[in-house]
Design a protein around this motif. Structure first.
Motif, mmCIF file in Angstrom:
data_model
loop_
_atom_site.group_PDB
_atom_site.id
_atom_site.type_symbol
_atom_site.label_atom_id
_atom_site.label_comp_id
_atom_site.label_asym_id
_atom_site.label_seq_id
_atom_site.Cartn_x
_atom_site.Cartn_y
_atom_site.Cartn_z
ATOM 1 N N LEU A 18 -12.310 16.025 -12.120
ATOM 2 C CA LEU A 18 -12.716 15.227 -13.270
ATOM 3 C C LEU A 18 -11.459 14.603 -13.862
ATOM 4 C CD1 LEU A 18 -15.155 17.766 -14.989
ATOM 5 C CD2 LEU A 18 -15.666 16.090 -13.196
ATOM 6 N N VAL A 72 -15.894 11.413 -12.147
ATOM 7 C CA VAL A 72 -15.913 12.416 -11.083
ATOM 8 C C VAL A 72 -15.305 11.766 -9.845
ATOM 9 C CG1 VAL A 72 -17.366 13.882 -9.607
ATOM 10 C CG2 VAL A 72 -18.025 13.457 -11.990
ATOM 11 N N ARG A 81 -19.896 10.082 -12.660
ATOM 12 C CA ARG A 81 -19.427 10.470 -13.989
ATOM 13 C C ARG A 81 -20.192 11.686 -14.486
ATOM 14 N NH1 ARG A 81 -22.244 5.227 -16.589
ATOM 15 N NH2 ARG A 81 -24.342 6.054 -16.797
ATOM 16 N N VAL A 82 -19.549 12.400 -15.410
ATOM 17 C CA VAL A 82 -20.214 13.463 -16.160
ATOM 18 C C VAL A 82 -20.093 13.110 -17.632
ATOM 19 C CG1 VAL A 82 -19.962 15.341 -14.492
ATOM 20 C CG2 VAL A 82 -18.119 14.902 -16.131
ATOM 21 N N ILE A 102 -25.072 14.193 -15.604
ATOM 22 C CA ILE A 102 -24.269 13.719 -14.474
ATOM 23 C C ILE A 102 -24.955 12.536 -13.828
ATOM 24 C CG2 ILE A 102 -25.347 15.344 -12.856
ATOM 25 C CD1 ILE A 102 -22.516 15.536 -11.502
ATOM 26 N N LEU A 104 -24.193 10.499 -10.184
ATOM 27 C CA LEU A 104 -23.401 10.274 -8.977
ATOM 28 C C LEU A 104 -23.894 9.020 -8.272
ATOM 29 C CD1 LEU A 104 -23.117 13.832 -7.372
ATOM 30 C CD2 LEU A 104 -21.437 12.639 -8.795
ATOM 31 N N GLY A 114 -22.199 17.235 -7.082
ATOM 32 C CA GLY A 114 -22.763 17.378 -8.425
ATOM 33 C C GLY A 114 -22.684 18.802 -8.939
ATOM 34 N N ALA A 117 -19.031 19.397 -9.786
ATOM 35 C CA ALA A 117 -18.627 18.632 -10.971
ATOM 36 C C ALA A 117 -19.194 19.261 -12.248
ATOM 37 C CB ALA A 117 -19.088 17.180 -10.843
ATOM 38 N N GLN A 118 -20.443 19.711 -12.207
ATOM 39 C CA GLN A 118 -21.032 20.351 -13.384
ATOM 40 C C GLN A 118 -20.328 21.669 -13.694
ATOM 41 O OE1 GLN A 118 -25.557 19.129 -13.811
ATOM 42 N NE2 GLN A 118 -25.103 19.704 -11.699
ATOM 43 N N LEU A 121 -17.067 20.823 -15.328
ATOM 44 C CA LEU A 121 -17.252 20.393 -16.716
ATOM 45 C C LEU A 121 -17.512 21.580 -17.630
ATOM 46 C CD1 LEU A 121 -17.349 18.201 -18.831
ATOM 47 C CD2 LEU A 121 -19.754 17.793 -18.202
ATOM 48 N N GLU A 145 -31.610 18.463 -8.822
ATOM 49 C CA GLU A 145 -30.797 18.814 -9.995
ATOM 50 C C GLU A 145 -31.081 20.244 -10.442
ATOM 51 O OE1 GLU A 145 -28.197 18.924 -13.265
ATOM 52 O OE2 GLU A 145 -28.181 18.042 -11.280
#
Length: 182
Positions: A18, A72, A81-82, A102, A104, A114, A117-118, A121, A145
């Motif tokens: 990130l 991301v 992005r997040v 999120i 992507l 994802g 990335a989560q 974050l 998700e």
């Protein structure tokens, strides 16, 4: 912020990181998420102006407010992005938490990016804010998700009925959370 898990295999060939958003990133987000096929069926809410996001980038770098964003990257390339937004369960000054989201790029979905990335974050928010709780909501039909959230350490708390208007209909949302003590 990178994925440092032991045993990362071939599907995890690229590190996920990130970083602060740039103006060029916003240009790419606008291009990638311009129509319904870009963000996918669970995140298309119609065309929206980007002026407010560009102003927030210029004023505060999309950091340090109630609505924040990081880019991301995977293997050094921009892949999405997040975001994290302040939510409250009572008085905001004593009962707030972060809700994350999120987005992507379509070409990078389904590869574990994802999830990582989560997780990154959440670790970032617990390290750099006083948050006790991080939550996310997703469409009740968004199985990908839901799996990513659970793999990232989130626990399903329940269903919020007919909470989101999208694509001409109301949709149920599922709420997940992770606590600092988890």
């Amino acid at each position: 912020m990178t994925d440092t898990r032991a045993g990362a295999g071939a599907s995890d060939a690229h590190e996920v990181a990130l970083r602060p958003v740039t103006a060029a990133d916003l240009d790419r987000f606008e291009a990638e998420f311009a129509g319904p096929e870009g963000p996918g069926p669970y995140q298309w809410y119609g065309h929206t102006p980007a002026l407010r996001t560009r102003q927030a980038l210029a004023e505060r770098g999309l950091l340090g407010g109630d609505e924040n964003m990081l880019s991301v990257t995977s293997g050094g390339a921009l892949v999405g992005r997040v975001e994290w937004l302040r939510r409250s369960w009572g008085r905001a000054d004593t009962s707030s938490c972060w809700e994350i989201a999120i987005g992507l790029f379509a070409a990078h979905r389904g590869r574990g990016i994802g999830t990582r990335a989560q997780r990154e974050l959440v670790e970032y928010l617990f390290a750099h804010t006083r948050a006790e709780r991080v939550q996310l909501c997703t469409d009740a039909d968004n199985i990908a998700e839901q799996r990513a959230a659970e793999k990232a350490g989130f626990e399903l708390e329940g269903r919020i009925r007919r909470a989101q208007w999208r694509a001409g209909a109301w949709h149920d949302q599922l709420i997940y959370s992770v606590l600092r003590t988890d």
